[in-house]
Design a protein around this motif. Structure first.
Motif, PDB file in Angstrom:
ATOM      1  N   LYS A 560      41.746  93.929   4.349  1.00 12.04           N
ATOM      2  CA  LYS A 560      40.313  93.934   4.073  1.00 12.04           C
ATOM      3  C   LYS A 560      39.752  92.586   4.515  1.00 12.04           C
ATOM      4  N   ASN A 561      38.583  92.617   5.129  1.00 12.10           N
ATOM      5  CA  ASN A 561      37.978  91.363   5.578  1.00 12.10           C
ATOM      6  C   ASN A 561      37.327  90.592   4.447  1.00 12.10           C
ATOM      7  N   ASP A 562      36.943  91.292   3.403  1.00 15.63           N
ATOM      8  CA  ASP A 562      36.165  90.640   2.347  1.00 15.63           C
ATOM      9  C   ASP A 562      36.798  90.892   0.974  1.00 15.63           C
ATOM     10  N   GLU A 563      38.092  90.574   0.863  1.00 18.02           N
ATOM     11  CA  GLU A 563      38.772  90.822  -0.407  1.00 18.02           C
ATOM     12  C   GLU A 563      39.913  89.836  -0.605  1.00 18.02           C
ATOM     13  N   VAL A 564      39.926  89.226  -1.782  1.00 18.78           N
ATOM     14  CA  VAL A 564      41.073  88.465  -2.261  1.00 18.78           C
ATOM     15  C   VAL A 564      41.351  88.935  -3.677  1.00 18.78           C
ATOM     16  N   LEU A 565      42.578  89.377  -3.937  1.00 21.76           N
ATOM     17  CA  LEU A 565      42.983  89.816  -5.270  1.00 21.76           C
ATOM     18  C   LEU A 565      43.826  88.731  -5.926  1.00 21.76           C
ATOM     19  N   PHE A 566      43.747  88.667  -7.243  1.00 24.73           N
ATOM     20  CA  PHE A 566      44.387  87.575  -7.984  1.00 24.73           C
ATOM     21  C   PHE A 566      45.080  88.099  -9.231  1.00 24.73           C
ATOM     22  N   ASP A 567      46.220  87.466  -9.571  1.00 26.31           N
ATOM     23  CA  ASP A 567      46.938  87.773 -10.803  1.00 26.31           C
ATOM     24  C   ASP A 567      47.691  86.517 -11.213  1.00 26.31           C
ATOM     25  N   ALA A 568      47.974  86.396 -12.499  1.00 28.25           N
ATOM     26  CA  ALA A 568      48.753  85.257 -12.988  1.00 28.25           C
ATOM     27  C   ALA A 568      49.443  85.667 -14.277  1.00 28.25           C
ATOM     28  N   PRO A 633      36.067  86.269  -0.167  1.00 22.23           N
ATOM     29  CA  PRO A 633      36.565  84.971   0.302  1.00 22.23           C
ATOM     30  C   PRO A 633      35.532  83.850   0.201  1.00 22.23           C
ATOM     31  N   LYS A 634      34.265  84.181   0.410  1.00 24.23           N
ATOM     32  CA  LYS A 634      33.244  83.134   0.350  1.00 24.23           C
ATOM     33  C   LYS A 634      33.023  82.623  -1.071  1.00 24.23           C
ATOM     34  N   ASP A 635      33.430  83.419  -2.072  1.00 29.06           N
ATOM     35  CA  ASP A 635      33.253  83.034  -3.469  1.00 29.06           C
ATOM     36  C   ASP A 635      34.575  82.689  -4.147  1.00 29.06           C
ATOM     37  N   LEU A 636      35.585  82.371  -3.334  1.00 30.33           N
ATOM     38  CA  LEU A 636      36.897  82.081  -3.901  1.00 30.33           C
ATOM     39  C   LEU A 636      36.865  80.846  -4.794  1.00 30.33           C
ATOM     40  N   GLU A 637      36.034  79.867  -4.455  1.00 30.39           N
ATOM     41  CA  GLU A 637      35.947  78.681  -5.307  1.00 30.39           C
ATOM     42  C   GLU A 637      35.418  79.047  -6.690  1.00 30.39           C
ATOM     43  N   THR A 638      34.479  79.968  -6.759  1.00 33.69           N
ATOM     44  CA  THR A 638      33.975  80.405  -8.055  1.00 33.69           C
ATOM     45  C   THR A 638      35.094  81.032  -8.876  1.00 33.69           C
ATOM     46  N   LEU A 639      35.937  81.824  -8.236  1.00 32.32           N
ATOM     47  CA  LEU A 639      37.071  82.418  -8.943  1.00 32.32           C
ATOM     48  C   LEU A 639      37.997  81.329  -9.486  1.00 32.32           C
ATOM     49  N   PHE A 640      38.282  80.315  -8.681  1.00 33.31           N
ATOM     50  CA  PHE A 640      39.142  79.219  -9.135  1.00 33.31           C
ATOM     51  C   PHE A 640      38.496  78.456 -10.290  1.00 33.31           C
ATOM     52  N   GLN A 641      37.204  78.286 -10.228  1.00 35.92           N
ATOM     53  CA  GLN A 641      36.520  77.620 -11.331  1.00 35.92           C
ATOM     54  C   GLN A 641      36.639  78.419 -12.622  1.00 35.92           C
ATOM     55  N   MET A 642      36.531  79.730 -12.510  1.00 32.31           N
ATOM     56  CA  MET A 642      36.671  80.572 -13.695  1.00 32.31           C
ATOM     57  C   MET A 642      38.092  80.475 -14.259  1.00 32.31           C
ATOM     58  N   ILE A 643      39.081  80.428 -13.385  1.00 29.77           N
ATOM     59  CA  ILE A 643      40.465  80.237 -13.845  1.00 29.77           C
ATOM     60  C   ILE A 643      40.567  78.956 -14.654  1.00 29.77           C
ATOM     61  N   HIS A 644      40.036  77.874 -14.103  1.00 30.03           N
ATOM     62  CA  HIS A 644      40.097  76.572 -14.777  1.00 30.03           C
ATOM     63  C   HIS A 644      39.417  76.636 -16.148  1.00 30.03           C
ATOM     64  N   LEU A 645      38.259  77.257 -16.202  1.00 26.40           N
ATOM     65  CA  LEU A 645      37.508  77.295 -17.456  1.00 26.40           C
ATOM     66  C   LEU A 645      38.179  78.190 -18.496  1.00 26.40           C
ATOM     67  N   ASP A 734      42.278  81.605   3.528  1.00 26.63           N
ATOM     68  CA  ASP A 734      42.331  80.452   4.425  1.00 26.63           C
ATOM     69  C   ASP A 734      43.333  79.444   3.858  1.00 26.63           C
ATOM     70  N   ASP A 735      44.364  79.079   4.657  1.00 24.54           N
ATOM     71  CA  ASP A 735      45.424  78.189   4.165  1.00 24.54           C
ATOM     72  C   ASP A 735      44.882  76.868   3.650  1.00 24.54           C
ATOM     73  N   ASN A 736      44.012  76.248   4.412  1.00 21.49           N
ATOM     74  CA  ASN A 736      43.492  74.941   4.011  1.00 21.49           C
ATOM     75  C   ASN A 736      42.636  75.044   2.760  1.00 21.49           C
ATOM     76  N   LYS A 737      41.830  76.103   2.693  1.00 25.04           N
ATOM     77  CA  LYS A 737      40.920  76.246   1.556  1.00 25.04           C
ATOM     78  C   LYS A 737      41.689  76.504   0.268  1.00 25.04           C
ATOM     79  N   ILE A 738      42.689  77.385   0.306  1.00 21.40           N
ATOM     80  CA  ILE A 738      43.383  77.713  -0.935  1.00 21.40           C
ATOM     81  C   ILE A 738      44.187  76.519  -1.432  1.00 21.40           C
ATOM     82  N   GLY A 739      44.699  75.719  -0.524  1.00 15.25           N
ATOM     83  CA  GLY A 739      45.415  74.525  -0.945  1.00 15.25           C
ATOM     84  C   GLY A 739      44.509  73.541  -1.663  1.00 15.25           C
ATOM     85  N   GLU A 740      43.335  73.323  -1.102  1.00 13.83           N
ATOM     86  CA  GLU A 740      42.377  72.403  -1.724  1.00 13.83           C
ATOM     87  C   GLU A 740      41.912  72.931  -3.083  1.00 13.83           C
TER      88      GLU A 740
END
Length: 952
Positions: A560-568, A633-645, A734-740
């Motif tokens: 999918k061009n516009d999908e990132v799935l997450f689990d932890a 993918p464009k909102d992946l940072e928002t997802l990471f922020q939600m994880i942190h919070l 994106d490799d660089n983005k997910i690392g950051e």
């Protein structure tokens, strides 16, 4: 097969945001637009992806080449003929005719069709299916496209369905029992109540007397010629369409369609295909129904249109649909806010403009509430509609709605080349049946980008003046009947309608919220190690070990061009709680994530997330604490922020928890009155006798006693150490983005070297031979569950074999209980061996049936089990199981969700991820002896025989 009633009779939660880019609109095919997608004059285009044609006999066809999944074509036969066309002697026979197409045709005698398709890996029910509605019948067939013989067979099957059912006396009589059993499954409170108010929805309309399932009396007694006449009158090419979407070139598919359907003939004197409508009525109709077995209380309001539905033929018509869609979005945003209040008037509520039945559309408002809250819910719906009518929506609401509208279209546009064929084919079915627009994702997205700025708030606000009116209006209340509960009266409803209309309704206040999830970024951690894990054909996964000990494992895909799935996950969960603590928080854990996040309530979050696609939800399971989510993918940072919070700033929110408890009480309060649910609860209680942690279905008193404060403290404990978590991401990464992002939002979390595991419980559920009989319900319905279970040492090969035993047995149960005995509509078996928290096997058989057939069908089921124990499955059935599994796996290999589960499960179960590579080899290696061995080992030590019977 499944029978679909009108959309108005469904009350699914997805309708909360149920406005679509095409509304309930209709368009006229314009073949000239197929090549370019241009817009001559003002006509709405048709996507250039599809080829539409018509044979000389009037049959329409739609063809699209689509390579996802590979080597498969989705075929559909759509017929503009359903139960509305039945004569009085044919009630229920449109649906019966659908059944007969699977039970004896020109090229496939009785049962041969299903047998053949199972033999090439297509599962009956899961893949092969059909449905009958008021106005249409649709047959569903996915077929391999890489084998010319199988492809030809697929089109031959569609040709048989189009008019070559044999309809012998014997076949008809043998199918009566199966259809009656399907009829039996639909009996219950909802059907009884619906029967009493359907004539008010379909006012003075034929629809009220033509439910597709029909009547038991007619199904038992109809004459053979009645169903043959239905086929002769309505199964004709000028009422049909063949739709083919899949991994094959258009020219080949077109040749197949012409060769197989070009010779079909229409009757010499065809009956006219009449349209049946519903009449308008003066004033307001009220229906108030209650039933001892009703599980929930609902409120419905219909403001019926007086004219015909508006067809969408032009760009202007389409623009009108967009305006309606924005209205739906904003009214539902407001209603959603009510469901998050401390004492909400309903569990959920929604409004939308759409078709109800036949030629009738209506503006509809719906709510599900508690048993005493119907009038409060009705008041809220009425007041919110009145509020919009008097004051309109706010500019801020409008801007959010446009952002949300556009971002959804953008996601569809970005994924347009990655859509699976089974998600595309339905569009063309609906274009043929209802002339729904099919301009394509590119046109839709580009049009919205250009036109949304030109749509004015006044246009949206003006709609409700036409939506609301005092005549041609209907209010329906349904709910449980029980001692001490007062039934709402029609007079009370009418008085409330008048009261709200005259009341002093204040304007809506749209409170501002902050624009970002996090106002300041945390101090970064670091990546201390990166491992590229090459897994041969799996391609690589990458593991990032962070400075706080956490691990981020991700896999890049192009599915999918516009999908990132997450689990932890992290091991532990509530298994680490003492029995006393567990019982105090068991009914509170579900409400933890309802709280505000760093001061953002759920309502605030909805506003702040306008134009973004990201979600995360934490949970505490029995053996692990978890997070799950997804993002663009464009909102992946928002997802990471939600994880942190969720690790650091989930608020203790007593008001949000109070809202959760209120909704749980409303949802669960009467759910046990449903006989089938009551049966499941009784079986669970029986098996868990003596379990110090068994809680069952919570009562209102249980929910009131839930210890939210302790649950919150336990949550903070479980999420205190991020170093003990694995975080998984699969999708367009994106490799660089997910690392950051990992360094910023996960490595910065508190973490240490402590590693926990779950605690294995000492309690074991009952095993061996037991009998349980539950009496519940007034209808002549029974449920049977036969189950084998116990402790064992986990073995992967045995787990595969036991699962295969269940699949092979399911084939036999359908053959014996359904096709030979005519005693069930559906039956199946399930088998598994789990590893966590300890090795345990479970195997079960379940089916609904008539009470008088329980003993006979149980005996027949056990006889099939004993055949496998004595001889293993037949070669043919084992081959069917293998082919179905391999065909399903081929599709799964191109799905992000599958790979996320594979990667996570490998760590969670401490297994080798490379096992996924050996799947085909392991499935093909299964033998009859393997299945016989596990059947002997696990299915010979006694079983629980649980039976639901109606009350005496």
């Amino acid at each position: 097969m499944k029978t679909l009633v009108s959309a108005i009779l469904r009350t699914a939660l997805f309708c909360l945001v149920a406005f679509s880019i095409s509304g309930n609109a209709q368009i006229t095919t314009n073949p000239e637009n197929q090549k370019t997608g241009s817009v001559p004059s003002d006509n709405l285009p048709i996507t250039p992806d599809v080829k539409i044609g018509k044979l000389s006999n009037g049959l329409t066809y739609y063809i699209q080449n689509n390579g996802k999944p590979e080597d498969k074509v989705e075929l559909r036969l759509a017929i503009k003929a359903g139960s509305i066309l039945e004569t009085d002697d044919q009630v229920g026979l449109a649906h019966f005719m659908e059944h007969m197409n699977f039970n004896g045709t020109k090229n496939f005698e009785k049962n041969e069709l299903v047998d053949y398709l199972q033999g090439i890996g297509i599962e009956f029910g899961a893949d092969l299916n059909a449905y009958t509605s008021f106005d249409e019948t649709v047959y569903i067939l996915p077929i391999p496209s890489d084998d010319p013989e199988k492809l030809d067979k697929g089109f031959q099957i569609l040709n048989d369905w189009a008019g070559n059912a044999l309809l012998t006396d014997k076949d008809i009589d043998e199918e009566r029992g199966v259809v009656i059993e399907e009829y039996r499954t639909r009996l219950g409170a909802a059907t009884r109540m619906q029967k009493n108010y359907l004539n008010k929805i379909a006012y003075k309309s034929r629809y009220a007397d033509r439910l597709p399932i029909g009547t038991k009396e007619n199904l038992e007694t109809f004459k053979y010629e009645s169903v043959r006449n239905f086929q002769k009158d309505w199964y004709r090419p000028n009422l049909m369409a063949v739709i083919a979407v899949g991994d094959l070139d258009v020219e080949t598919l077109e040749k197949k369609i012409k060769a197989n359907f070009g010779d079909l003939k229409n009757p010499e004197n065809p009956k006219p295909r009449e349209e049946y409508g519903s009449e308008n009525h003066e004033g307001t109709l009220v229906a108030i129904e209650w039933d001892e077995e009703a599980t929930s209380s609902q409120v419905q309001i219909y403001y019926k249109d007086k004219g015909q539905p508006q067809k969408t033929r032009t760009v202007k018509d389409y623009r009108d649909n967009v305006v309606e869609g924005l209205f739906d979005q904003m009214i539902n945003n407001r209603l959603a806010e009510f469901s998050n209040k401390p004492n909400p008037p309903f569990i959920f509520g929604f409004s939308y403009k759409g078709q109800i039945i036949g030629n009738k559309e209506a503006y509809q408002s719906f709510a599900q509430t508690n048993e005493t809250g119907q009038m409060a819910a009705l008041r809220t719906l009425l007041e919110e509609n009145e509020r919009v009518k008097r004051y309109g929506f706010k500019a801020s609401e409008f801007e959010r709605a446009k952002k949300d509208y556009l971002v959804r279209l953008e996601r569809s546009y970005k994924n347009k080349d990655k859509l699976e064929s089974n998600r595309i084919v339905g569009r063309y079915v609906q274009h043929f049946l209802r002339e729904n627009p099919i301009p394509g994702e590119a046109w839709i997205f580009n049009y919205a980008k250009e036109e949304l700025p030109n749509i004015k708030l006044d246009e949206v606000n003006s709609l409700i003046k036409d939506f609301l009116h005092d005549d041609n209006r209907l209010v329906v209340l349904t709910g449980p009947k029980k001692e001490g509960l007062k039934k709402v009266t029609e007079e009370e409803v009418i008085a409330l309608l008048d009261e709200v209309k005259k009341s002093d309704v204040s304007d809506y206040e749209d409170e501002a919220v902050r624009s970002e999830m996090m106002t300041t970024k945390p101090a970064k951690g670091s990546i201390v190690d990166m491992t590229i894990n090459n897994h041969e054909k799996i391609n690589e996964t990458i593991t990032l070990t962070l400075s706080n000990g956490a691990k981020v494992i991700y896999k890049k895909t192009n599915f999918k061009n516009d999908e990132v799935l997450f689990d932890a996950f992290s091991y532990g969960g509530s298994s680490l709680y003492s029995d006393e603590d567990f019982l105090q928080v068991a009914h509170a854990n579900g409400g933890l994530a309802e709280a505000s996040l760093d001061g953002l309530s759920k309502n605030d979050m909805a506003k702040m997330m306008s134009g973004k696609i990201a979600r995360v939800r934490p949970s505490i399971g029995t053996y692990s604490e978890n997070l799950r989510g997804s993002a663009s993918p464009k909102d992946l940072e928002t997802l990471f922020q939600m994880i942190h919070l969720y690790f650091t700033k989930l608020d203790k929110d007593d008001e949000a928890f109070a809202s959760y408890v209120s909704k749980q009480k409303a949802f669960l309060g009467n759910i046990g009155s449903n006989p089938n649910i009551s049966f499941q609860l009784a079986v669970g209680k029986f098996l868990n006798e003596g379990n110090p942690r068994y809680t069952g279905l919570p009562s209102p008193e249980d929910l009131d006693k839930a210890n939210y404060a302790l649950a919150y403290e336990k949550y903070k404990e479980r999420f205190a150490n991020a170093g003990d978590f694995n975080f998984y991401f699969v999708g367009n990464i994106d490799d660089n983005k997910i690392g950051e992002l990992a360094e910023t939002y996960i490595a910065s979390l508190p973490g240490n070297d402590t590693r926990e595991t779950y605690k294995v419980p000492s309690f074991r559920p009952k095993t061996g031979a037991h009998e349980l009989t539950v009496r519940k319900g007034s209808e002549p319905q029974s449920q049977v569950r036969l189950s084998w279970s116990g402790e064992t040492e986990y073995n992967a090969k045995e787990a595969r074999a036991l699962d295969a035993v269940a699949e092979a047995l399911s084939i036999k149960l359908i053959e014996k209980l359904r096709e030979e005995e005519g005693g069930v509509y559906g039956a199946g078996a399930r088998g598994s061996i789990s590893k966590i928290p300890y090795g345990r096997f479970n195997f079960s058989i379940s089916f609904p049936c008539a009470p008088e057939n329980v003993d006979k069908l149980i005996a027949a089921s056990i006889a099939e089990v004993e055949k496998i124990i004595e001889n293993g499955p037949t070669d043919e059935d084992l081959d069917k199981v293998k082919k179905a599994k391999l065909l399903s796996r081929k599709d799964q290999l191109e799905q992000n969700r599958f790979w996320l589960n594979v990667i996570r499960s490998a760590d969670y179960n401490k297994s080798d991820i490379n096992n996924v590579l050996n799947y085909e080899k392991n499935i093909n290696a299964l033998t009859k002896k393997d299945l016989q061995a596990v059947a002997k080992k696990y299915l010979t030590k006694g079983y629980l025989k649980a039976i639901l019977l109606p009350e005496e």
